[in-house]
Design an enzyme around this catalytic site. Structure first.
Site, PDB file in Angstrom:
ATOM      1  N   LYS A 297      -2.210 -60.674 -12.082  1.00 52.23           N
ATOM      2  CA  LYS A 297      -1.641 -60.320 -13.383  1.00 52.23           C
ATOM      3  C   LYS A 297      -1.079 -61.569 -14.070  1.00 52.23           C
ATOM      4  CE  LYS A 297      -0.098 -55.641 -12.114  1.00 52.23           C
ATOM      5  NZ  LYS A 297      -0.825 -54.865 -13.134  1.00 52.23           N
ATOM      6  N   GLU A 369      -5.303 -51.046  -7.581  1.00 46.38           N
ATOM      7  CA  GLU A 369      -5.033 -50.825  -6.163  1.00 46.38           C
ATOM      8  C   GLU A 369      -4.398 -49.470  -5.886  1.00 46.38           C
ATOM      9  OE1 GLU A 369      -2.922 -52.175  -8.144  1.00 46.38           O
ATOM     10  OE2 GLU A 369      -1.094 -51.124  -7.555  1.00 46.38           O
ATOM     11  N   ARG A 371      -5.063 -46.442  -6.851  1.00 45.82           N
ATOM     12  CA  ARG A 371      -6.007 -45.376  -6.480  1.00 45.82           C
ATOM     13  C   ARG A 371      -6.544 -45.573  -5.078  1.00 45.82           C
ATOM     14  NH1 ARG A 371      -9.442 -46.924 -11.718  1.00 45.82           N
ATOM     15  NH2 ARG A 371      -7.356 -47.611 -12.264  1.00 45.82           N
TER      16      ARG A 371
END
Ligand code: BES
Ligand code: MN
Ligand code: ZN
Length: 527
Positions: A297, A369, A371
């Protein structure tokens, strides 16, 4: 910094603001019990409602004069603090605007109460009382007013200052006396108990969210669950990395692989129902930090990703409330907890992993991540507990924040009755959700050329495709709450919100009531 977990687990130790109920049929009863400050709701041009008129009379027309001068709080949530109003024997009187008589909705009342509670706590009154109903306000049942007042007061009294050398000076309000004009019986006391249990669950969820991510690790969440199990009489089980591996949860493990913090699979059980009755299973995403992994990110606001365990926090909070209320149902909480980090051993885009369900997942973006940990936890829960209903709660997608902001949680469900029960519970509890679509037409977006599915389908309908992914792992009535926008807030007031503990607990309460009623009608028919 390394702090021992026990130094930093003051989570259960503070005594929260205490709420109690008293009857005050006359204004003089309210004045006699007022403490340091009395709170009263007023309606636009409502000086003439009987209790306000009585109050006005006693303070020699002060309220009439304020009204004439247009200074009585008119808008919902507007507050006016009066110091030592003549003739009342009060040190403070707080008037809070409720809007037009008869027009106040539960949402308005909650907003007004929240504003009043903030004002009250700023005033530093230690012992406060709150007249919950004026005759024209009796459009809402006492239980709703009690809950609104308790959540407002406990919300305003909440603080998190374990990591400051200079703590705030004491004391904020410690006691609140909720005054009802009607008599107080078992239903009112039960409403208070429910409201306090919800507030306790909310406080726990906020504390877990606010605890910094070097302290609140997967193992910290496990220890918090173990401690709660001891204190609230729940069964707890914690699986470590090897056991998770042995169980075959490779999607979950793939996420944990890049971090030096070992993952934990936490299970808590509340066995309040009859033996063998299928439980309601709650699953909470427990990413104690989400850096994005190899698909890392941007630096801006990455600190917010310490709240990526908001689903886990909410599920633990709801379990705490459920245990405190001794709800006569079976409930299981399952929390997959880990960190998502880059590293030499981390999961890479292009890998294919085998989920516990046997379905293969092609990794496109390691930042999708949530899920991956949830799908294995859902399969695990269905294999071990045969849930009657399964609800997962997750700070799952930025796309849900774009769609719904911080007002409603996103709700997806493969079962209409479950969806409606959750929407209703959210409305009643002041912790709303909004139904989102889950039609088959979205499913093709997550098809993969090399595996059964991809873990990321890009920007279009990002919250929906995440839910579609999860739907492929369900064999029972299931709902998914995307709480990315509701579980925490950023900015100067950065904090966990404790949402959706109230929604979940309210849902469990109504499920317990429904089960009790159907059991009663069955036994009546048998007799
Ligand atoms: N934890 C984030 C979702 C999130 C974003 C929560 C903002 C709170 C605020 C989640 O793991 C994530 O990174 N989702 C990606 C999915 C994408 C890669 C398909 C997202 O939303 O960008
Ligand atoms: Mn992510
Ligand atoms: Zn995440």
């Amino acid at each position: 910094m390394s702090l021992a977990p026990d130094d930093v687990l003051p989570l259960f130790e503070e005594t929260p603001l205490q709420c109690r109920l008293s009857q005050a049929s006359q204004i003089e009863d309210a004045l006699a019990q007022a403490g340091d400050c009395l709170v009263i709701g007023v309606y636009t041009q409502d000086v003439l409602s009987p209790s306000i008129r009585e109050l006005d009379h006693r303070c020699q027309g002060l309220l009439t004069r304020l009204c004439a001068a247009n200074e009585l709080p008119a808008k919902v949530g507007e507050c006016l603090m009066l110091h030592e109003p003549a003739g009342l024997g009060l040190s403070r009187l707080l008037l809070v605007g409720l809007g037009k008589p008869g027009a106040a909705t539960l949402v308005d009342v909650r907003a007004a109460f929240t504003a009043a509670a903030r004002r009250l706590l700023e005033s530093r009154a230690a012992d406060v009382s709150w007249l919950l109903s004026t005759p024209s306000a009796l459009v809402l049942p006492p239980a709703a007013l009690i809950d609104a007042a308790v959540q407002a007061l406990r919300g305003a009294a909440y603080k998190f200052d374990h990591y400051r050398q200079t703590r705030e000076t004491p004391p904020l309000a410690r006691r609140a006396n909720l005054l009802l004009e009607t008599s107080i019986g078992a239903p009112e006391q039960a409403a208070l108990e429910r409201a306090v249990a919800i507030a306790n669950g909310v406080d726990l969820a906020k504390d877990l969210g606010n605890t910094p991510c070097n302290i609140c690790t997967p193992n910290f969440l496990a220890r918090a669950a173990q401690r709660m199990a001891r204190e609230e009489d729940l069964q707890v089980e914690v699986l470590g990395e090897q056991q998770i591996e042995k169980a075959g949860m490779h999607a979950f493990l793939a996420v944990a692989r890049g971090s030096s913090e070992a993952p934990r699979l936490i299970t808590l059980q509340h066995r309040g129902g009859v033996d063998g009755q299928a439980p309601i299973v709650l699953i909470g995403k427990g990413l104690t930090f989400d850096s994005g992994g190899i698909s890392i990110k941007p630096a801006t606001d990455m600190d917010h990703m310490k709240y990526d365990m908001g689903g886990a926090a909410a599920v633990l909070g709801a379990m705490r409330a459920c245990a405190q209320l001794k709800l006569p149902i079976n409930v299981v909480a399952v929390v997959p907890a880990c960190e998502n980090m880059p590293g030499g051993n981390a999961l890479k885009p292009g890998e294919v992993v085998r989920s516990l369900s046997g379905q293969y997942i092609e990794i496109i973006n390691t930042d999708a991540e949530g899920r991956l940990v949830l799908c294995d936890a859902m399969t695990y829960a269905q294999q071990w507990y045969q849930p009657a209903q399964m609800i997962d709660v997750a700070t799952l997608t930025g796309a849900c924040v774009i769609a719904l902001g911080s007002v409603h949680s996103g709700l997806y469900a493969n079962d209409e009755a479950l969806a409606h029960a959750l929407l209703r519970a959210g409305e009643d509890a002041g912790d709303s959700a909004w139904r989102m679509p889950l039609d088959a037409a979205y499913q093709k977006q997550i098809d993969s050329p090399v595996a059964d599915m991809v873990n990321s389908a890009g920007r279009d309908a990002g919250s929906v495709t995440a839910a579609c992914f999860l739907s492929r792992f369900t064999e029972v009535p299931w709902a998914h709450l995307d709480i990315a926008g509701t579980a925490w807030k950023g900015g100067r007031e950065k904090s966990g919100t404790g949402r959706p503990v109230a929604l979940l607990t309210q849902f469990l309460i109504t499920q317990a009531q429904a089960q009790a009623e159907s059991a009663a009608s069955l036994s009546a028919r048998a007799a």
